[in-house]
Design an enzyme around this catalytic site. Structure first.
Site, PDB file in Angstrom:
ATOM      1  N   ALA A  70     -21.186 151.650  93.158  1.00  0.00           N
ATOM      2  CA  ALA A  70     -19.942 149.689  92.940  1.00  0.00           C
ATOM      3  C   ALA A  70     -20.770 149.147  92.880  1.00  0.00           C
ATOM      4  O   ALA A  70     -22.005 149.152  91.901  1.00  0.00           O
ATOM      5  CB  ALA A  70     -19.929 149.550  94.566  1.00  0.00           C
ATOM      6  N   GLY A 115     -22.272 154.491  95.444  1.00  0.00           N
ATOM      7  CA  GLY A 115     -20.855 155.015  95.204  1.00  0.00           C
ATOM      8  C   GLY A 115     -20.559 156.340  94.326  1.00  0.00           C
ATOM      9  O   GLY A 115     -19.294 156.503  94.447  1.00  0.00           O
ATOM     10  N   GLU A 118     -21.402 158.897  96.234  1.00  0.00           N
ATOM     11  CA  GLU A 118     -19.363 158.978  97.321  1.00  0.00           C
ATOM     12  C   GLU A 118     -18.799 159.706  96.451  1.00  0.00           C
ATOM     13  O   GLU A 118     -18.065 160.743  97.377  1.00  0.00           O
ATOM     14  CB  GLU A 118     -19.703 158.030  98.367  1.00  0.00           C
ATOM     15  CG  GLU A 118     -20.353 157.343  98.802  1.00  0.00           C
ATOM     16  CD  GLU A 118     -21.058 155.935  99.457  1.00  0.00           C
ATOM     17  OE1 GLU A 118     -20.553 155.091  98.616  1.00  0.00           O
ATOM     18  OE2 GLU A 118     -20.557 155.885 101.022  1.00  0.00           O
ATOM     19  N   GLU A 138     -27.881 152.046  99.184  1.00  0.00           N
ATOM     20  CA  GLU A 138     -27.616 151.187  99.642  1.00  0.00           C
ATOM     21  C   GLU A 138     -27.882 150.768 100.487  1.00  0.00           C
ATOM     22  O   GLU A 138     -28.023 149.026 100.845  1.00  0.00           O
ATOM     23  CB  GLU A 138     -26.362 151.600 100.448  1.00  0.00           C
ATOM     24  CG  GLU A 138     -24.835 151.451  99.761  1.00  0.00           C
ATOM     25  CD  GLU A 138     -24.951 153.268  99.306  1.00  0.00           C
ATOM     26  OE1 GLU A 138     -25.803 153.848  99.667  1.00  0.00           O
ATOM     27  OE2 GLU A 138     -24.139 153.684  98.708  1.00  0.00           O
TER      28      GLU A 138
HETATM   29  N1  COA Z   1     -23.006 147.509  89.220  1.00  0.00           N
HETATM   30  C1  COA Z   1     -23.228 146.867  88.966  1.00  0.00           C
HETATM   31  N2  COA Z   1     -23.880 147.050  87.133  1.00  0.00           N
HETATM   32  C2  COA Z   1     -25.077 148.275  87.343  1.00  0.00           C
HETATM   33  C3  COA Z   1     -24.717 149.246  88.058  1.00  0.00           C
HETATM   34  C4  COA Z   1     -24.204 148.934  89.578  1.00  0.00           C
HETATM   35  N3  COA Z   1     -24.373 149.446  90.382  1.00  0.00           N
HETATM   36  N4  COA Z   1     -25.407 150.311  87.783  1.00  0.00           N
HETATM   37  C5  COA Z   1     -26.247 149.265  86.854  1.00  0.00           C
HETATM   38  N5  COA Z   1     -25.410 148.639  85.893  1.00  0.00           N
HETATM   39  C6  COA Z   1     -25.920 147.946  85.309  1.00  0.00           C
HETATM   40  C7  COA Z   1     -27.035 146.757  84.849  1.00  0.00           C
HETATM   41  O1  COA Z   1     -27.467 145.312  85.520  1.00  0.00           O
HETATM   42  C8  COA Z   1     -27.152 146.681  83.698  1.00  0.00           C
HETATM   43  O2  COA Z   1     -26.333 145.062  82.982  1.00  0.00           O
HETATM   44  P1  COA Z   1     -26.932 144.634  82.494  1.00  0.00           P
HETATM   45  O3  COA Z   1     -27.322 145.759  81.023  1.00  0.00           O
HETATM   46  O4  COA Z   1     -25.653 143.421  82.048  1.00  0.00           O
HETATM   47  O5  COA Z   1     -28.069 143.914  82.843  1.00  0.00           O
HETATM   48  C9  COA Z   1     -26.536 147.691  82.760  1.00  0.00           C
HETATM   49  O6  COA Z   1     -25.658 148.427  83.973  1.00  0.00           O
HETATM   50  C10 COA Z   1     -27.629 149.630  82.870  1.00  0.00           C
HETATM   51  O7  COA Z   1     -28.363 149.273  84.039  1.00  0.00           O
HETATM   52  P2  COA Z   1     -30.041 149.208  83.745  1.00  0.00           P
HETATM   53  O8  COA Z   1     -30.142 148.957  85.326  1.00  0.00           O
HETATM   54  O9  COA Z   1     -30.667 148.147  83.160  1.00  0.00           O
HETATM   55  O10 COA Z   1     -30.649 150.740  83.922  1.00  0.00           O
HETATM   56  P3  COA Z   1     -31.664 151.664  83.801  1.00  0.00           P
HETATM   57  O11 COA Z   1     -31.984 153.075  82.949  1.00  0.00           O
HETATM   58  O12 COA Z   1     -32.906 150.649  83.940  1.00  0.00           O
HETATM   59  O13 COA Z   1     -31.591 151.933  85.397  1.00  0.00           O
HETATM   60  C11 COA Z   1     -30.259 152.725  87.435  1.00  0.00           C
HETATM   61  C12 COA Z   1     -30.622 152.996  85.987  1.00  0.00           C
HETATM   62  C13 COA Z   1     -29.175 153.223  87.939  1.00  0.00           C
HETATM   63  C14 COA Z   1     -31.794 152.801  88.322  1.00  0.00           C
HETATM   64  C15 COA Z   1     -30.086 151.122  87.523  1.00  0.00           C
HETATM   65  O14 COA Z   1     -29.905 150.733  87.132  1.00  0.00           O
HETATM   66  C16 COA Z   1     -29.871 151.228  89.573  1.00  0.00           C
HETATM   67  O15 COA Z   1     -30.641 150.971  90.204  1.00  0.00           O
HETATM   68  N6  COA Z   1     -28.839 150.755  89.843  1.00  0.00           N
HETATM   69  C17 COA Z   1     -28.291 149.837  90.886  1.00  0.00           C
HETATM   70  C18 COA Z   1     -27.876 151.463  91.639  1.00  0.00           C
HETATM   71  C19 COA Z   1     -27.220 151.351  92.654  1.00  0.00           C
HETATM   72  O16 COA Z   1     -27.807 150.433  93.988  1.00  0.00           O
HETATM   73  N7  COA Z   1     -26.440 151.983  93.355  1.00  0.00           N
HETATM   74  C20 COA Z   1     -25.382 151.771  94.471  1.00  0.00           C
HETATM   75  C21 COA Z   1     -24.234 150.193  94.985  1.00  0.00           C
HETATM   76  S1  COA Z   1     -23.870 150.408  96.816  1.00  0.00           S
END
Ligand code: COA
Length: 261
Positions: A70, A115, A118, A138
């Site tokens: 999400a 999400g 999911e 989460e």
């Molecule tokens: N919601 C909003 N933005 C997200 C996102 C999410 N779930 N997952 C990634 N992004 C965005 C990041 O904020 C970043 O944006 P920016 O460039 O404007 O800063 C962009 O996508 C790229 O992500 P980044 O974190 O820089 O890539 P990474 O390769 O370093 O890490 C992940 C990848 C997937 C490990 C990391 O993005 C992450 O932990 N995301 C969240 C996962 C999560 O908790 N999901 C459950 C949500 S309920």
């Protein structure tokens, strides 16, 4: 239907009635903001009776992600009531996918987190590329999965493994996801789409009404779950300081400091 009907979704058809739906927001790792969710809702309603689609494959744009969850930025301001409403809305869209009248296959081509996991679990079958990483992180945000994950994960992998995945929040790799039955097959990235299309084409050799009724019959085994409970608890968590801390920590790119209130 033209893909231009949608900002964040791309829909391609092949002549064998296999359609590929790409979640197309790669700069945010295809995170599900409200617009993506609304578009998914509209698309599934529109293609239900569209003859061009006999089976649907869902995948994510770019090399890195299926869907990274999400949209965390959008979650940041949720109240208890808004959290419960969002969770129920997400559940309803994913329920539409699970009860779709044609086979839906998730092609998990990278991160499938929160999400995203999911969404994949709401599909009828899951194929992962060998670089896929699947998890429900989460709790690291002070939340729980709210789009049906607490219900579908135990259905797919059993209570014990579901507890471990949800309580640690740690993602698992494709080979482990295969071992525990979370994904049906693992394929090298270069072959995965072709493999998934062939699998869909095999299904489409069968009678369409039989496919629809088979999906309905198998889904009925799992029809007594507590999605309402999940939405209520998701909403309650949106009222906690831990939730605000978890979300802010992610947005500020630091570790969360949870106080338990
Ligand atoms: N919601 C909003 N933005 C997200 C996102 C999410 N779930 N997952 C990634 N992004 C965005 C990041 O904020 C970043 O944006 P920016 O460039 O404007 O800063 C962009 O996508 C790229 O992500 P980044 O974190 O820089 O890539 P990474 O390769 O370093 O890490 C992940 C990848 C997937 C490990 C990391 O993005 C992450 O932990 N995301 C969240 C996962 C999560 O908790 N999901 C459950 C949500 S309920």
């Amino acid at each position: 239907m033209k893909s231009s009907d949608f900002e964040f979704l791309k829909l391609d058809h092949n002549q064998n009635r296999v359609s590929v739906l790409t979640i197309n927001r790669p700069e945010k790792l295809n995170a599900l903001n409200r617009s993506v969710l609304n578009e998914l809702d509209q698309l599934f309603q529109k293609i239900r009776n569209d003859q061009k689609t006999g089976a649907l494959i869902i995948t994510g744009a770019g090399e890195k992600a299926f869907v990274a969850g999400a949209d965390i930025k959008e979650l940041s301001s949720l109240t208890k009531q808004q959290g419960e409403t969002l969770s129920a809305a997400g559940q309803s869209i994913f329920d539409q996918i699970e009860s779709f009248n044609k086979p839906v296959i998730a092609l998990i081509n990278g991160y499938a987190l929160g999400g995203g996991a999911e969404l994949a679990m709401a599909c009828h079958i899951r194929i992962a590329t060998d670089s896929a990483l699947i998890g429900l992180p989460e709790v690291s945000l002070g939340l729980i999965p709210g789009y049906g994950g607490t219900q579908r994960l135990p259905n797919l992998v059993g209570k014990s493994k579901a507890m471990e995945m949800v309580l640690t929040g740690q993602p698992i790799k494709a080979d482990e996801a295969f071992r525990i039955g979370l994904v049906n097959h693992v394929q090298p990235a270069a072959d995965a789409l072709g493999y998934t299309i062939k699998l869909a084409e095999k299904m489409l050799k069968n009678g369409p009404i039989a496919l629809e009724k088979a999906i309905e019959a198998i889904n009925s085994v799992y029809s007594n779950n507590s999605y309402t409970k999940e939405a209520t608890l998701f909403g309650q968590l949106c009222d906690t300081n831990d939730f605000r801390e978890g979300i802010n920590a992610f947005l500020e790119k630091r570790n969360a400091d949870f106080k338990g209130n």
